[in-house]
Design a protein around this motif. Structure first.
Motif, PDB file in Angstrom:
ATOM      1  N   ASN A  55      37.561 -12.964 -53.163  1.00  0.00           N
ATOM      2  CA  ASN A  55      38.988 -13.284 -53.205  1.00  0.00           C
ATOM      3  C   ASN A  55      39.303 -14.513 -54.055  1.00  0.00           C
ATOM      4  O   ASN A  55      40.440 -14.957 -54.124  1.00  0.00           O
ATOM      5  N   ASN A  56      38.278 -15.056 -54.693  1.00  0.00           N
ATOM      6  CA  ASN A  56      38.498 -16.221 -55.550  1.00  0.00           C
ATOM      7  C   ASN A  56      37.643 -16.069 -56.802  1.00  0.00           C
ATOM      8  O   ASN A  56      36.425 -15.851 -56.704  1.00  0.00           O
ATOM      9  N   PHE A  57      38.296 -16.159 -57.972  1.00  0.00           N
ATOM     10  CA  PHE A  57      37.580 -15.907 -59.224  1.00  0.00           C
ATOM     11  C   PHE A  57      37.784 -17.075 -60.179  1.00  0.00           C
ATOM     12  O   PHE A  57      38.852 -17.696 -60.220  1.00  0.00           O
ATOM     13  N   LYS A  58      36.738 -17.330 -60.956  1.00  0.00           N
ATOM     14  CA  LYS A  58      36.803 -18.400 -61.940  1.00  0.00           C
ATOM     15  C   LYS A  58      35.928 -18.021 -63.127  1.00  0.00           C
ATOM     16  O   LYS A  58      34.863 -17.420 -62.963  1.00  0.00           O
ATOM     17  N   VAL A  59      36.380 -18.367 -64.313  1.00  0.00           N
ATOM     18  CA  VAL A  59      35.575 -18.178 -65.514  1.00  0.00           C
ATOM     19  C   VAL A  59      35.470 -19.520 -66.229  1.00  0.00           C
ATOM     20  O   VAL A  59      36.437 -20.269 -66.321  1.00  0.00           O
ATOM     21  N   THR A  60      34.271 -19.836 -66.668  1.00  0.00           N
ATOM     22  CA  THR A  60      34.058 -21.089 -67.381  1.00  0.00           C
ATOM     23  C   THR A  60      34.367 -20.899 -68.865  1.00  0.00           C
ATOM     24  O   THR A  60      34.538 -19.782 -69.349  1.00  0.00           O
ATOM     25  N   GLU A  61      34.431 -22.001 -69.577  1.00  0.00           N
ATOM     26  CA  GLU A  61      34.747 -21.936 -71.007  1.00  0.00           C
ATOM     27  C   GLU A  61      33.677 -21.190 -71.787  1.00  0.00           C
ATOM     28  O   GLU A  61      33.944 -20.630 -72.854  1.00  0.00           O
ATOM     29  N   PHE A  71      31.305 -15.881 -65.299  1.00  0.00           N
ATOM     30  CA  PHE A  71      32.294 -15.355 -64.351  1.00  0.00           C
ATOM     31  C   PHE A  71      31.787 -15.581 -62.929  1.00  0.00           C
ATOM     32  O   PHE A  71      30.700 -15.118 -62.561  1.00  0.00           O
ATOM     33  N   LEU A  72      32.583 -16.304 -62.115  1.00  0.00           N
ATOM     34  CA  LEU A  72      32.196 -16.627 -60.746  1.00  0.00           C
ATOM     35  C   LEU A  72      33.125 -15.904 -59.783  1.00  0.00           C
ATOM     36  O   LEU A  72      34.361 -15.980 -59.924  1.00  0.00           O
ATOM     37  N   ALA A  73      32.528 -15.203 -58.811  1.00  0.00           N
ATOM     38  CA  ALA A  73      33.296 -14.493 -57.788  1.00  0.00           C
ATOM     39  C   ALA A  73      32.895 -15.039 -56.429  1.00  0.00           C
ATOM     40  O   ALA A  73      31.724 -14.952 -56.029  1.00  0.00           O
ATOM     41  N   GLU A  74      33.859 -15.609 -55.701  1.00  0.00           N
ATOM     42  CA  GLU A  74      33.584 -16.209 -54.393  1.00  0.00           C
ATOM     43  C   GLU A  74      34.196 -15.363 -53.291  1.00  0.00           C
ATOM     44  O   GLU A  74      35.367 -14.988 -53.349  1.00  0.00           O
ATOM     45  N   SER A  75      33.389 -15.023 -52.289  1.00  0.00           N
ATOM     46  CA  SER A  75      33.866 -14.227 -51.157  1.00  0.00           C
ATOM     47  C   SER A  75      34.430 -15.139 -50.081  1.00  0.00           C
ATOM     48  O   SER A  75      34.347 -16.368 -50.166  1.00  0.00           O
ATOM     49  N   ALA A  76      34.980 -14.522 -49.033  1.00  0.00           N
ATOM     50  CA  ALA A  76      35.619 -15.290 -47.973  1.00  0.00           C
ATOM     51  C   ALA A  76      34.624 -16.159 -47.213  1.00  0.00           C
ATOM     52  O   ALA A  76      34.986 -17.213 -46.678  1.00  0.00           O
ATOM     53  N   ASN A  77      33.363 -15.751 -47.145  1.00  0.00           N
ATOM     54  CA  ASN A  77      32.363 -16.531 -46.411  1.00  0.00           C
ATOM     55  C   ASN A  77      31.736 -17.629 -47.265  1.00  0.00           C
ATOM     56  O   ASN A  77      30.781 -18.282 -46.852  1.00  0.00           O
ATOM     57  N   GLY A  78      32.270 -17.834 -48.483  1.00  0.00           N
ATOM     58  CA  GLY A  78      31.761 -18.891 -49.340  1.00  0.00           C
ATOM     59  C   GLY A  78      30.634 -18.486 -50.253  1.00  0.00           C
ATOM     60  O   GLY A  78      30.139 -19.308 -51.028  1.00  0.00           O
ATOM     61  N   ASN A  79      30.207 -17.222 -50.203  1.00  0.00           N
ATOM     62  CA  ASN A  79      29.131 -16.752 -51.073  1.00  0.00           C
ATOM     63  C   ASN A  79      29.662 -16.614 -52.499  1.00  0.00           C
ATOM     64  O   ASN A  79      30.696 -15.989 -52.735  1.00  0.00           O
ATOM     65  N   ILE A  80      28.940 -17.195 -53.475  1.00  0.00           N
ATOM     66  CA  ILE A  80      29.365 -17.176 -54.870  1.00  0.00           C
ATOM     67  C   ILE A  80      28.381 -16.341 -55.686  1.00  0.00           C
ATOM     68  O   ILE A  80      27.167 -16.560 -55.632  1.00  0.00           O
TER      69      ILE A  80
END
Length: 275
Positions: free
Chosen positions: A160-166, A170-179
């Protein structure tokens, strides 16, 4: 049919091809990541008539000697323009845009001959379920986005949380904090003139051609060259005012060649009417 009519009809057919290119650019002005194309013309074969038998009479001449009579022009190349388009902020976490020219995402397309790797700069991505506990990163058309090893990006669990670095991580984080971390598959196009448009804003290699020298996979240490922004989409690099000006010039040229055909027909009619 005289030479004037042949020259005009040959050029008319090539002007129509250029008009199709300009129309295609205008139609995709709002397509994210689209790159415009430019048409380049060259002369067809021409004949050289040496009408001066005495070269000494041409001493001091500044222009080329003789008379050259051609048979029209042809479309030599339709060249893609890799210029960077402007970035539009969307604040959507799965919208990615390149900030450097010539860099493309790798995606997988199913064709009649099997799966083929394609390239795109359209970074509006989505998640589609592949099983009860897995989702896959895909393009707006449902094509799988590939990682640096040309594998589909499969996310385990409900992220539920996504981030991409420069640099394209690509980082995908789940509700339990697993990345979960994936390196997006990115290439740098070195020779865009060797690529073909495959439809749906995709570029690909021609059949039977490998990618050596045409593109470089930005993996390993080369990933530092990647420039990427999250929450933005790259707009097309089509300049509407420039394309409309080009279209008006094309219409004038088309009218001129059409008028040449009409005048040649009238002249042949006059000749045939002489008794």
């Amino acid at each position: 049919m005289n030479r004037t009519m042949i020259t005009a009809t040959n050029t008319l057919a090539q002007l129509q091809k250029q008009m199709d290119i300009v129309s295609h650019n205008i139609a995709n002005i709002d397509t994210a990541g689209f790159k415009r194309r430019e048409a380049n013309f060259t002369d067809l074969l021409f004949q050289q008539f040496n009408n001066q038998p005495n070269p000494a009479a041409e001493a001091g001449r500044l222009t080329p000697a003789g008379i050259r009579q051609g048979v029209g022009a042809k479309l030599a190349q339709s060249q893609i323009v890799m210029q960077q388009g402007s970035l539009k902020a969307t604040d959507r976490p799965l919208d990615f845009a390149f900030t450097k020219e010539g860099q493309y995402f790798r995606v997988l397309e199913q064709t009649e001959d099997g799966a083929a790797v394609r390239f795109t700069r359209a970074g509006a991505f989505y998640l589609t379920p592949v099983s009860d506990n897995e989702t896959m990163l895909v393009t707006a058309d449902g094509l799988p986005v590939l990682d640096e090893n040309n594998n589909s990006i499969i996310i385990n669990g409900q992220a539920n949380n996504f981030k991409v670095t420069e640099t394209g991580s690509f980082l995908a984080e789940s509700a339990n904090g697993n990345i979960q971390e994936f390196n997006l598959g990115v290439v740098r196009i070195n020779k865009p003139q060797f690529l073909e448009q495959k439809g749906d804003n995709l570029l690909g290699l021609p059949d039977g051609i490998d990618g050596e020298g045409i593109f470089t996979e930005l993996n390993g240490a080369l990933r530092g060259q990647i420039g990427m922004a999250q929450g933005s989409l790259e707009q097309s690099n089509v300049d509407l005012s420039k394309e409309m000006t080009e279209l008006i010039n094309l219409q004038r040229a088309y009218q001129f060649q059409s008028r040449s055909v009409s005048m040649a027909d009238q002249m042949m009619g006059l000749v045939n009417g002489i008794r």
